[in-house]
Scaffold this active site. Structure first.
Site, PDB file in Angstrom:
ATOM      1  N   HIS A  39      15.382 -10.180   5.698  1.00 47.28           N
ATOM      2  CA  HIS A  39      16.113 -10.677   4.525  1.00 47.28           C
ATOM      3  C   HIS A  39      15.866  -9.720   3.365  1.00 47.28           C
ATOM      4  CE1 HIS A  39      17.317 -14.483   2.071  1.00 47.28           C
ATOM      5  NE2 HIS A  39      17.571 -13.399   1.372  1.00 47.28           N
ATOM      6  N   GLU A  85      19.766 -11.533   6.925  1.00 38.53           N
ATOM      7  CA  GLU A  85      20.122 -12.556   5.952  1.00 38.53           C
ATOM      8  C   GLU A  85      20.216 -11.920   4.581  1.00 38.53           C
ATOM      9  OE1 GLU A  85      17.196 -16.107   7.404  1.00 38.53           O
ATOM     10  OE2 GLU A  85      16.591 -14.964   5.656  1.00 38.53           O
ATOM     11  N   HIS A  96      13.441 -22.392   6.702  1.00 35.36           N
ATOM     12  CA  HIS A  96      12.695 -22.470   5.446  1.00 35.36           C
ATOM     13  C   HIS A  96      11.600 -23.518   5.542  1.00 35.36           C
ATOM     14  CE1 HIS A  96      11.775 -21.376   1.426  1.00 35.36           C
ATOM     15  NE2 HIS A  96      12.688 -20.446   1.532  1.00 35.36           N
ATOM     16  N   ARG A 119       0.798  -1.229   0.000  1.00 33.81           N
ATOM     17  CA  ARG A 119       0.000   0.000   0.000  1.00 33.81           C
ATOM     18  C   ARG A 119       0.831   1.281   0.000  1.00 33.81           C
ATOM     19  NH1 ARG A 119      -5.591   0.072   1.150  1.00 33.81           N
ATOM     20  NH2 ARG A 119      -6.368  -1.759   0.069  1.00 33.81           N
TER      21      ARG A 119
END
Ligand code: PXP
Length: 237
Positions: free
Chosen positions: A43, A70, A190, A18
């Site tokens: 990340h 990361e 992950h 937005r």
């Protein structure tokens, strides 16, 4: 103890959609920490579609637990991390336009690059973790390039967990044992979620930290952020 680091990329993605500052990452960091998260991960990717490079200095000032940044150590990323040293930097070999990280470093092929990059980060007192597939040759390579920790890529584990959990986790158990023997800390991340997290932790010796974003933020839509963080923490007990 396995620490839970909440990856806030998905929160940043909603914010960016937005163009304003809702949800406010600073407030979300404060809330995650007060709800029990033991770390915050960002990340930033080169296209800044979720975390932005400009989020880093701001969040570094307010994270009171552990800040983990990361990313692919391109010159811009490295400059940012070196100027705003987090507690931990996790190096990830993702392509600039990758949808998400999907493999770890080949620590043999990239020995010289990783050695040089890790030395620069460690000079600033930053703990360095490198993203790895659970293969013993890459764990040995991680030791040689000077990493403090490794973060196992758990995407393949998560897929196979649904049909054959014992097989899915085997290479992780073996590689973690070697990492422990070599004095490397073990992180993972992950596609970890409420279904597979406890099983993973129970089979990976000395798991120090998991960073979780996609599933955790998705669960928070149903359970709320506070409950969700508590649910993930209870899987790590
Ligand atoms: N670790 C690394 C290196 C990642 O790139 C990601 C995704 O940004 C995660 C952990 C968290 O993965 P997920 O969002 O699937 O929990």
């Amino acid at each position: 103890m396995t620490r839970l680091s909440v990856n806030l990329n998905k929160v940043a993605l909603i914010r960016n959609s937005r163009g304003e500052n809702l949800p406010d990452l600073v407030q979300v960091v404060k809330d995650c920490e007060s709800f029990g998260a033991q770390g915050i991960t960002l990340h930033p990717r080169p296209d800044e579609r979720h975390a932005r490079y400009s989020d880093i200095p701001q969040l570094r000032e307010i994270v009171t637990t552990e800040f983990n940044i990361e990313g692919n150590p391109n010159p811009r990323f490295l400059e940012l991390v070196l100027n705003n040293p987090p507690h931990q930097c996790t190096l990830v070999p993702d392509d600039p336009d990758a949808l998400t990280s999907s493999e770890g470093w080949n620590t043999i092929k990239y020995h010289d690059f990783l050695t040089e990059t890790i030395a620069k980060l460690k000079e600033k007192g930053i703990r360095v973790s490198i993203f790895l597939d659970p293969e013993e040759r890459f764990v040995e390579g991680a030791k040689k390039v000077g990493a403090d920790r490794i973060e196992f890529y758990t995407g393949h584990f998560a897929k196979e967990f649904k049909t054959n959990p014992e097989n899915a986790v085997r290479s992780h158990s073996v590689a973690a044992k070697l990492a422990n023997e070599l004095g490397l800390g073990v992180n993972a991340g992950h596609d970890l979620n409420l279904e597979n997290l406890k099983f993973y932790k129970d089979h990976v010796e000395g798991l120090l930290e998991v960073s979780i974003g996609h599933a955790l933020i998705s669960d928070a839509l149903y359970y709320g952020l506070e409950n969700t963080i508590q649910m993930y923490l209870s899987k790590l007990k």
